[in-house]
Design a protein around this motif. Sequence first.
Motif, short mmCIF file in Angstrom:
data_model
loop_
_atom_site.label_atom_id
_atom_site.label_comp_id
_atom_site.label_asym_id
_atom_site.label_seq_id
_atom_site.Cartn_x
_atom_site.Cartn_y
_atom_site.Cartn_z
N ARG A 90 104.62 -14.99 -18.18
CA ARG A 90 105.65 -14.33 -18.99
C ARG A 90 106.63 -15.33 -19.59
O ARG A 90 107.04 -15.20 -20.75
N ALA A 91 107.03 -16.34 -18.83
CA ALA A 91 108.03 -17.29 -19.31
C ALA A 91 107.54 -18.05 -20.53
O ALA A 91 108.27 -18.24 -21.51
N VAL A 92 106.26 -18.45 -20.49
CA VAL A 92 105.70 -19.20 -21.62
C VAL A 92 105.59 -18.29 -22.84
O VAL A 92 105.98 -18.68 -23.96
N SER A 151 107.25 -15.56 -23.57
CA SER A 151 108.56 -15.16 -24.09
C SER A 151 109.22 -16.31 -24.85
O SER A 151 109.94 -16.07 -25.84
N ALA A 152 108.99 -17.53 -24.41
CA ALA A 152 109.59 -18.69 -25.08
C ALA A 152 108.95 -18.96 -26.44
O ALA A 152 109.60 -19.47 -27.35
N ARG A 153 107.69 -18.58 -26.60
CA ARG A 153 106.95 -18.92 -27.81
C ARG A 153 106.95 -17.82 -28.86
O ARG A 153 106.85 -18.11 -30.05
N SER A 154 107.05 -16.57 -28.44
CA SER A 154 106.90 -15.46 -29.37
C SER A 154 108.01 -14.44 -29.18
O SER A 154 108.21 -13.93 -28.06
N PRO A 155 108.74 -14.09 -30.25
CA PRO A 155 109.77 -13.06 -30.12
C PRO A 155 109.20 -11.69 -29.79
O PRO A 155 109.86 -10.88 -29.15
N LYS A 158 108.48 -11.73 -26.13
CA LYS A 158 109.76 -11.70 -25.41
C LYS A 158 110.29 -10.27 -25.33
O LYS A 158 110.76 -9.85 -24.28
N SER A 204 110.50 -8.06 -21.69
CA SER A 204 111.91 -8.26 -21.36
C SER A 204 112.38 -7.46 -20.15
O SER A 204 113.42 -7.77 -19.58
N TYR A 248 100.06 -21.88 -25.74
CA TYR A 248 100.21 -22.86 -24.66
C TYR A 248 100.10 -24.31 -25.14
O TYR A 248 100.70 -25.20 -24.53
N ASP A 285 100.07 -25.32 -28.77
CA ASP A 285 100.51 -25.54 -30.15
C ASP A 285 99.38 -26.06 -31.04
O ASP A 285 99.62 -26.77 -32.02
#
Length: 356
Positions: free
Chosen positions: A198-200, A202-206, A209, A213, A242, A244
């Motif tokens: 989840r952390a990865v 959420s950080a990469r895609s709104p 996220k 949430s 993961y 790029d």
Amino acid sequence: MTSTTESSCTTETVKGTHRFQICQFSYGNVGDNDYIRSGTFRVGGFDWVIVYCPDANCIDGEGYISVYLELMSKYAEASALVDLRLINQVTGEPCTIYAENNVPNQFNSSSFEEATWGREKFMSKRSLKDSVYIRDNCLVIECVVTVVHELRVSENKAVCEVEVPPPNALEHFGKMLKDTSGADVTFKVRGETFPAHRAVLSARSPVFKAQLSEPMKENKIWHITVDRMEPAVFEALLHFVYTDSLPTMDDLDRAEKNAVVQHLLVAAIQYGLERLKLMCERILCMSLDVENVAVILRLADQHDCRKLKEACVDFLVPAERVAVMASHDYEIMKLFSPSPLADVWEKSRRPRRSSP
């Protein structure tokens, strides 16, 4: 293994100052000599004197004093910067009257002209009279000499080098995708399961996220079903999130790879991955042919991919346009996506009427 060494080039300088006190200044020159030398002083391995001329011969009739620096060492050559000053006898501070502080002057003791540097009209006697430079009928001349020696090059020495490996964070994230032990969310795509973090996401895609949430209960793993997407496309999407980058897709032929990229473009837009969207557009621009240009044009028109749409239009040169318009995909595009470009193509097929 590589090594680096270094050396340095430096110019050594030696600075010295000498003050020459002229007593009974108003008496002028006494005796047969036209000039007076100070006591000898040594700077930078050379002997020097200050030369004082109390009555310089001037054409305009105004009296001047002349001041020079003279190299006295025999058979010597020297390079020096010179600053000729007068001492303010009220404050005790020196005041530069004539100086060369940029390019060293070359002195050669072989002749008086080459051994001296200074100024014939150093200062007028009228300016000196009743000035701060005269006290008790004494004048103090100060000369600062900076001898510039030859360049010296140091010996080579090894440079301590610490080799830093290239960044590898994305490599670790790629391994993280394959390691399912820390996964806290799984996606089910047409019967296939993809674990993720989840952390990865959420950080990469709104979009991810917002989707993830809600607070997660202890030891709970989220399960999300993804509709209307092929497993290969979602797998490529996760690979980009993961690492790029896109997977190689070497096991697919050109048409299959093109189809995956088209669907991946739609997925990138769906999840708000702008860089992935542009990467897909670039790949599709470079892989246009008669068979796929109509489909890609329809895709670009639907999702407002302007650059991709322009590339499709540019591809349709007159020689290619007829073949494209005869394809099955073109007919489908006319039925389900009647864009203005299709009307333009139709008009281009109609023969022009000849003027009467």
